[in-house]
Design a protein around this motif. Structure first.
Motif, short mmCIF file in Angstrom:
data_model
loop_
_atom_site.label_atom_id
_atom_site.label_comp_id
_atom_site.label_asym_id
_atom_site.label_seq_id
_atom_site.Cartn_x
_atom_site.Cartn_y
_atom_site.Cartn_z
N GLU A 131 4.58 -29.52 13.52
CA GLU A 131 5.87 -29.90 14.13
C GLU A 131 6.61 -30.84 13.19
O GLU A 131 6.01 -31.68 12.53
N LEU A 132 7.93 -30.67 13.17
CA LEU A 132 8.75 -31.51 12.31
C LEU A 132 9.42 -32.60 13.15
O LEU A 132 9.78 -32.36 14.30
N SER A 133 9.60 -33.76 12.56
CA SER A 133 10.30 -34.85 13.23
C SER A 133 11.80 -34.56 13.26
O SER A 133 12.29 -33.68 12.55
N TYR A 134 12.52 -35.31 14.07
CA TYR A 134 13.98 -35.18 14.13
C TYR A 134 14.61 -35.39 12.75
O TYR A 134 15.37 -34.53 12.29
N PRO A 135 14.29 -36.50 12.03
CA PRO A 135 14.91 -36.68 10.71
C PRO A 135 14.55 -35.57 9.73
O PRO A 135 15.42 -35.11 8.97
N ASP A 136 13.31 -35.12 9.74
CA ASP A 136 12.91 -34.04 8.83
C ASP A 136 13.65 -32.74 9.16
O ASP A 136 14.06 -32.00 8.27
N SER A 137 13.79 -32.46 10.46
CA SER A 137 14.50 -31.25 10.87
C SER A 137 15.95 -31.28 10.39
O SER A 137 16.47 -30.30 9.84
N ASN A 182 28.03 -19.80 8.34
CA ASN A 182 27.78 -20.84 7.35
C ASN A 182 27.93 -22.20 8.00
O ASN A 182 28.74 -22.38 8.90
N HIS A 183 27.16 -23.16 7.55
CA HIS A 183 27.24 -24.49 8.14
C HIS A 183 27.22 -25.60 7.09
O HIS A 183 26.91 -25.38 5.92
N LEU A 184 27.56 -26.78 7.60
CA LEU A 184 27.52 -28.00 6.80
C LEU A 184 26.97 -29.08 7.72
O LEU A 184 27.38 -29.16 8.89
N VAL A 185 26.03 -29.87 7.24
CA VAL A 185 25.53 -31.00 8.03
C VAL A 185 26.27 -32.25 7.58
O VAL A 185 26.29 -32.57 6.39
N ASP A 186 26.93 -32.93 8.52
CA ASP A 186 27.66 -34.15 8.21
C ASP A 186 27.10 -35.25 9.10
O ASP A 186 27.41 -35.31 10.29
N GLY A 187 26.28 -36.11 8.53
CA GLY A 187 25.58 -37.11 9.34
C GLY A 187 24.62 -36.40 10.27
O GLY A 187 23.76 -35.65 9.81
N ASP A 188 24.78 -36.59 11.57
CA ASP A 188 23.92 -35.84 12.50
C ASP A 188 24.72 -34.76 13.22
O ASP A 188 24.33 -34.29 14.30
N GLN A 189 25.85 -34.38 12.64
CA GLN A 189 26.65 -33.32 13.23
C GLN A 189 26.60 -32.07 12.37
O GLN A 189 26.41 -32.13 11.16
N LEU A 190 26.80 -30.95 13.02
CA LEU A 190 26.79 -29.66 12.34
C LEU A 190 28.20 -29.09 12.41
O LEU A 190 28.80 -29.02 13.48
N ILE A 191 28.73 -28.68 11.26
CA ILE A 191 30.09 -28.12 11.21
C ILE A 191 29.97 -26.64 10.86
O ILE A 191 29.30 -26.28 9.89
N ILE A 192 30.63 -25.78 11.65
CA ILE A 192 30.60 -24.34 11.37
C ILE A 192 32.01 -23.76 11.49
O ILE A 192 32.88 -24.34 12.14
N TYR A 193 32.20 -22.63 10.85
CA TYR A 193 33.41 -21.85 11.11
C TYR A 193 33.15 -20.98 12.32
O TYR A 193 32.16 -20.24 12.35
#
Lengths: 136, 136
Positions: free
Chosen positions: A11-17, A43-54
């Motif tokens: 199992e992966l931790s939250y930060p590792d995920s 396609n995505h981009l991780v910005d901090g703890d947010q995920l940005i997608i088209y």
């Protein structure tokens, strides 16, 4: 060769995920449309703890407000049966702020099919992950 | 290197989508639980035009009757950005017939996490696919 016997699931931790999610550029957004479950690679981009997608207007209904979605990305190999898999659930909403839009448009280089007309932010409320690793 | 400029997206026919789905051993089942969209990677087997998966009792609610689900499998590479992606929607129902169960248990070798307690059949009503190919 008994691949099964040499594999271990961790199992992966939250930060590792979150960290792993940021190392790749696409995943699969999951949402409900007319009570039917839908999935689209984006396609995505991780910005901090947010995920940005088209969001594809033809496929992903751009939420008028917040909408519950799930998202999955993985590197599980069909050949080796190894890799990681991260799943999140959260709320999605369209991004309207011009400065944010400009910034994300420069950062995301979408190469999967689908319209580029709207950017959507996903705020995760749960992130889980597993890793399929070789056991020595 | 402009990868974008050398890629072409082609739509796959129903037979080609089904044929490609049968070449891999896992995908992602998508369903709705308590109005929330859910996604789980699972091992699969294509039998004719049906998809057989192990439903994880803890994660995938074994349907008491038929349940609408979506399923996605792909070989899109994070490195090359090439591959295919097949998406189907259909209805899922648990398999109860002992001979069928025995046959599928021998055919599916599940290596993804999740319980092996129930086998589920998905009857597709729509299958679509795309291929991201190199343009020469």
């Amino acid at each position: 060769m008994d691949v099964q016997g040499r594999r271990e699931i961790r199992e992966l931790s939250y930060p590792d995920s979150l960290r792993l999610l940021a190392t790749v550029r696409f995943g699969r957004v999951v949402f409900t449309r007319h009570t039917r479950p839908m999935i689209r690679p984006v396609n995505h981009l991780v910005d901090g703890d947010q995920l940005i997608i088209y969001a594809n207007l033809n496929l992903v209904p751009v939420p008028t407000g917040r909408q519950v979605v799930a998202y999955e990305a993985d590197t599980i190999s069909h050949a080796t049966q190894l890799g990681w898999c991260v799943i999140l659930t959260g709320t999605a909403e369209p991004i309207d702020e011009p400065l944010e839009l400009r910034r994300y448009e420069q950062l995301i280089d979408p190469w999967l099919p689908g319209s580029r007309s709207r950017l959507v932010r996903i705020e995760p409320d749960l992130i889980t992950g597993i890793e399929l690793v070789q056991r020595w």
